[in-house]
Design a protein around this motif. Structure first.
Motif, mmCIF file in Angstrom:
data_model
loop_
_atom_site.group_PDB
_atom_site.id
_atom_site.type_symbol
_atom_site.label_atom_id
_atom_site.label_comp_id
_atom_site.label_asym_id
_atom_site.label_seq_id
_atom_site.Cartn_x
_atom_site.Cartn_y
_atom_site.Cartn_z
ATOM 1 N N ARG A 29 1.646 52.383 15.116
ATOM 2 C CA ARG A 29 1.380 50.943 15.019
ATOM 3 C C ARG A 29 0.346 50.696 13.925
ATOM 4 N N GLU A 35 -7.098 48.109 13.849
ATOM 5 C CA GLU A 35 -6.770 49.358 14.544
ATOM 6 C C GLU A 35 -5.364 49.813 14.168
ATOM 7 N N TRP A 36 -5.258 51.074 13.811
ATOM 8 C CA TRP A 36 -3.957 51.684 13.551
ATOM 9 C C TRP A 36 -3.794 52.890 14.454
ATOM 10 N N LEU A 37 -2.547 53.186 14.810
ATOM 11 C CA LEU A 37 -2.212 54.391 15.562
ATOM 12 C C LEU A 37 -1.216 55.203 14.737
ATOM 13 N N SER A 39 0.842 59.133 14.771
ATOM 14 C CA SER A 39 1.075 60.366 15.521
ATOM 15 C C SER A 39 1.012 61.543 14.563
ATOM 16 N N CYS A 54 -1.614 61.416 19.275
ATOM 17 C CA CYS A 54 -1.777 60.104 18.658
ATOM 18 C C CYS A 54 -3.236 59.910 18.254
ATOM 19 N N ARG A 56 -6.114 57.238 16.912
ATOM 20 C CA ARG A 56 -6.490 55.830 16.805
ATOM 21 C C ARG A 56 -7.538 55.716 15.700
ATOM 22 N N GLU A 58 -10.046 52.999 14.096
ATOM 23 C CA GLU A 58 -10.672 51.687 14.217
ATOM 24 C C GLU A 58 -11.540 51.496 12.975
ATOM 25 N N THR A 71 -10.215 58.699 16.901
ATOM 26 C CA THR A 71 -10.148 59.449 18.156
ATOM 27 C C THR A 71 -8.694 59.795 18.455
ATOM 28 N N VAL A 73 -5.877 59.627 21.099
ATOM 29 C CA VAL A 73 -5.611 58.752 22.231
ATOM 30 C C VAL A 73 -5.392 59.617 23.467
ATOM 31 N N TRP A 78 -0.233 59.537 26.025
ATOM 32 C CA TRP A 78 -0.723 60.554 25.097
ATOM 33 C C TRP A 78 -1.853 61.375 25.724
#
Length: 153
Positions: A29, A35-37, A39, A54, A56, A58, A71, A73, A78
């Motif tokens: 995402r 914030e992006w995610l 994998s 995953c 994260r 910020e 970090t 997730v 996850w």
């Protein structure tokens, strides 16, 4: 007026979408600029073969001058990898996320560094102070003063 954060993240996202991502890294995402995610899968014959994690990201208002809070997730979907530099709450003890951060680093370069960190791991174990750290950890790992002394795992 676009801020340096907006310009930089739009540029990084555009490059990822246009040129693709390195093998094993995918966008989960990235629909806003806070914030992006992503994998990360470690490929090849490693301790983490077949596992996906995953990350994260910020972003602070002054990114890329200041590092993102990154970090793994750890939720219902996850899990954080069991690694000597990764706490069970997902916090990562890696100097590039702290004192060795440089504005030339990017989301992709951080993913590659962490992918490499996992690929080179020789023993699945948590940091020795995991339980104590997790019970007192701040929400933002950037508020932790990690001690960087072991780059062998």
């Amino acid at each position: 007026m676009a801020t340096i954060l907006t310009k930089r993240l739009n540029k990084e996202l555009r490059e990822m979408q246009t040129h693709g991502l390195p093998t094993g890294i995918t966008i989960v995402r990235a629909d806003d600029l806070s914030e992006w995610l992503l994998s990360v899968e470690v490929l090849g014959n490693t301790l983490y073969e077949g596992e996906k994690f995953c990350l994260r990201f910020e972003f602070p208002h002054n990114y890329p001058i200041d590092s993102p809070a990154v970090t793994f997730v750890a939720d219902d979907k996850w899990t954080a990898p069991v690694h000597p530099h990764v706490y069970s709450n997902g916090h990562i003890c890696a100097s590039i996320l702290g004192p060795e951060w440089s504005p030339v680093l990017s989301v992709v370069s951080v993913c590659l560094t962490l992918q490499s960190m996992l690929a080179s791991c020789t023993s699945k174990q948590r940091p020795p102070d995991n339980d104590k750290y997790v019970s007192h950890a701040p929400r933002n790992p950037k508020n932790t003063r990690f001690h960087y002394d072991d780059d062998t795992v």
